[in-house]
Design a protein around this motif. Structure first.
Motif, short mmCIF file in Angstrom:
data_model
loop_
_atom_site.label_atom_id
_atom_site.label_comp_id
_atom_site.label_asym_id
_atom_site.label_seq_id
_atom_site.Cartn_x
_atom_site.Cartn_y
_atom_site.Cartn_z
N GLY A 1 0.84 -1.19 0.00
CA GLY A 1 0.00 0.00 0.00
C GLY A 1 0.88 1.25 0.00
N LEU A 2 0.59 2.19 -0.86
CA LEU A 2 1.34 3.44 -0.93
C LEU A 2 0.37 4.61 -0.81
CD1 LEU A 2 3.77 2.75 -3.91
CD2 LEU A 2 4.32 2.74 -1.48
N CYS A 3 0.82 5.62 -0.08
CA CYS A 3 -0.01 6.83 0.01
C CYS A 3 0.89 8.05 0.14
CB CYS A 3 -0.97 6.75 1.20
SG CYS A 3 -0.16 6.84 2.81
N HIS A 4 0.35 9.15 -0.29
CA HIS A 4 0.92 10.48 -0.04
C HIS A 4 -0.09 11.20 0.82
CE1 HIS A 4 3.34 10.49 -4.08
NE2 HIS A 4 3.81 9.61 -3.21
N ALA A 5 0.39 11.89 1.83
CA ALA A 5 -0.52 12.64 2.71
C ALA A 5 0.06 14.04 2.93
CB ALA A 5 -0.69 11.93 4.05
N SER A 6 -0.83 14.99 3.06
CA SER A 6 -0.42 16.36 3.36
C SER A 6 0.18 16.39 4.76
CB SER A 6 -1.61 17.31 3.25
OG SER A 6 -2.55 17.00 4.27
N LEU A 7 0.78 17.51 5.11
CA LEU A 7 1.40 17.63 6.42
C LEU A 7 0.39 17.58 7.57
CD1 LEU A 7 4.09 20.32 5.55
CD2 LEU A 7 4.30 17.82 5.53
N ASN A 8 -0.88 17.82 7.24
CA ASN A 8 -1.92 17.71 8.28
C ASN A 8 -2.63 16.35 8.22
OD1 ASN A 8 -3.46 18.07 6.03
ND2 ASN A 8 -4.54 19.87 6.74
N GLY A 9 -2.06 15.41 7.44
CA GLY A 9 -2.56 14.04 7.44
C GLY A 9 -3.61 13.69 6.41
N ILE A 10 -4.08 14.64 5.63
CA ILE A 10 -5.10 14.36 4.62
C ILE A 10 -4.46 13.59 3.47
CG2 ILE A 10 -6.76 15.37 2.99
CD1 ILE A 10 -7.52 15.85 5.90
N PHE A 11 -5.09 12.50 3.05
CA PHE A 11 -4.57 11.72 1.92
C PHE A 11 -4.62 12.55 0.64
CE2 PHE A 11 -5.97 8.17 4.71
CZ PHE A 11 -4.74 7.56 4.86
N ILE A 12 -3.52 12.52 -0.08
CA ILE A 12 -3.41 13.22 -1.37
C ILE A 12 -3.51 12.20 -2.51
CG2 ILE A 12 -1.89 14.59 -2.85
CD1 ILE A 12 -0.50 15.56 -0.26
N ARG A 13 -2.90 11.06 -2.29
CA ARG A 13 -2.87 10.01 -3.31
C ARG A 13 -2.75 8.67 -2.60
NH1 ARG A 13 0.87 10.88 -8.26
NH2 ARG A 13 -0.56 9.84 -9.63
N VAL A 14 -3.48 7.69 -3.07
CA VAL A 14 -3.40 6.33 -2.53
C VAL A 14 -3.44 5.36 -3.70
CG1 VAL A 14 -4.47 6.86 -0.29
CG2 VAL A 14 -5.93 6.24 -2.22
N ASN A 15 -2.77 4.23 -3.54
CA ASN A 15 -2.85 3.23 -4.61
C ASN A 15 -3.92 2.18 -4.29
OD1 ASN A 15 -1.57 1.55 -2.74
ND2 ASN A 15 0.15 1.04 -4.07
N ASP A 16 -4.17 1.31 -5.26
CA ASP A 16 -5.21 0.30 -5.10
C ASP A 16 -4.92 -0.65 -3.94
OD1 ASP A 16 -6.72 1.31 -7.18
OD2 ASP A 16 -5.92 -0.09 -8.66
N LYS A 17 -3.66 -1.01 -3.76
CA LYS A 17 -3.29 -1.93 -2.69
C LYS A 17 -3.61 -1.31 -1.33
CE LYS A 17 -1.43 -5.75 -1.18
NZ LYS A 17 -2.02 -7.06 -1.42
N PHE A 18 -3.33 -0.02 -1.16
CA PHE A 18 -3.66 0.67 0.09
C PHE A 18 -5.17 0.60 0.33
CE2 PHE A 18 -4.54 4.16 2.94
CZ PHE A 18 -3.44 4.19 3.80
N CYS A 19 -5.94 0.91 -0.71
CA CYS A 19 -7.40 0.85 -0.60
C CYS A 19 -7.86 -0.55 -0.21
CB CYS A 19 -8.05 1.25 -1.93
SG CYS A 19 -7.76 2.97 -2.40
N SER A 20 -7.26 -1.56 -0.81
CA SER A 20 -7.62 -2.94 -0.52
C SER A 20 -7.32 -3.31 0.93
CB SER A 20 -6.85 -3.86 -1.47
OG SER A 20 -7.06 -5.20 -1.14
N ILE A 21 -6.17 -2.88 1.43
CA ILE A 21 -5.79 -3.21 2.81
C ILE A 21 -6.77 -2.62 3.82
CG2 ILE A 21 -4.04 -2.82 4.59
CD1 ILE A 21 -1.92 -2.99 2.32
N VAL A 22 -7.15 -1.35 3.63
CA VAL A 22 -8.02 -0.69 4.60
C VAL A 22 -9.50 -0.77 4.24
CG1 VAL A 22 -6.21 0.84 5.44
CG2 VAL A 22 -7.68 1.60 3.57
#
Length: 173
Positions: free
Chosen positions: A75-96
């Motif tokens: 699972g891969l994600c990018h998040a802003s400095l305040n924790g908001i997700f900016i980008r997530v991959n399919d594997k990350f979505c699948s895990i959570v």
């Protein structure tokens, strides 16, 4: 009378010579300007070709990044400095268990077990302060179905070219 005619002819000839000289200068200036325009046009065409080549390389690089990000086995994600997700991959979505659109509207704290939130933010503060380059830890995520799942997360900070913090990268296993 002859000298008056000679003076008039001489004056006419001098005026004609001035005009011919001026026309020669204009022609020379026109040729120089045409040469400059052709040279600058060639330079601009070379710049356009270089820009096209750079654009093609950037597009190829972006495609490679997207493919790597989307097709990663973790699972891969990018998040802003305040924790908001900016980008997530399919594997990350699948895990959570969340849809991409849902995740892009929330922060990682909202899907983190309440007992793990403060520790997450302590680590993020240490990243932002430059005290650590990254961290890995085991933590609990709230799955979309309501149960908690344990996962190993590794987080690092991406900085802008001027050194200021930009966003967080998370790798989830």
């Amino acid at each position: 009378c002859v000298s008056f005619i000679a003076i008039a002819i001489l004056a006419f000839w001098l005026e004609l010579q001035k005009r011919l000289d001026a026309e020669a200068i204009l022609r020379q200036n026109e040729l120089e300007l045409r040469d400059r325009v052709m040279q600058r046009t060639a330079e601009l065409q070379a710049e356009v070709e270089e820009n096209r080549a750079v654009h093609a390389r950037l597009s190829e690089s972006e495609l490679r990044f997207r493919s790597t990000f989307e097709q990663a086995a973790v699972g891969l994600c990018h998040a802003s400095l305040n924790g908001i997700f900016i980008r997530v991959n399919d594997k990350f979505c699948s895990i959570v268990g969340y849809a991409r659109e849902e995740l892009l509207e929330i922060s990682f704290s909202e899907i983190t077990h309440p007992d793990d939130r403060e520790s997450d933010w302590q680590h993020v503060r240490s990243l932002l302060a430059g005290e650590i380059a990254g961290f890995s830890r085991e933590k609990r995520y709230l799955h979309r179905d309501g149960h908690f799942i344990w996962a190993n997360v590794t987080v690092s900070l991406v900085r802008k070219s001027n050194g200021e913090p930009d966003y967080l990268i998370g790798v989830l296993e």
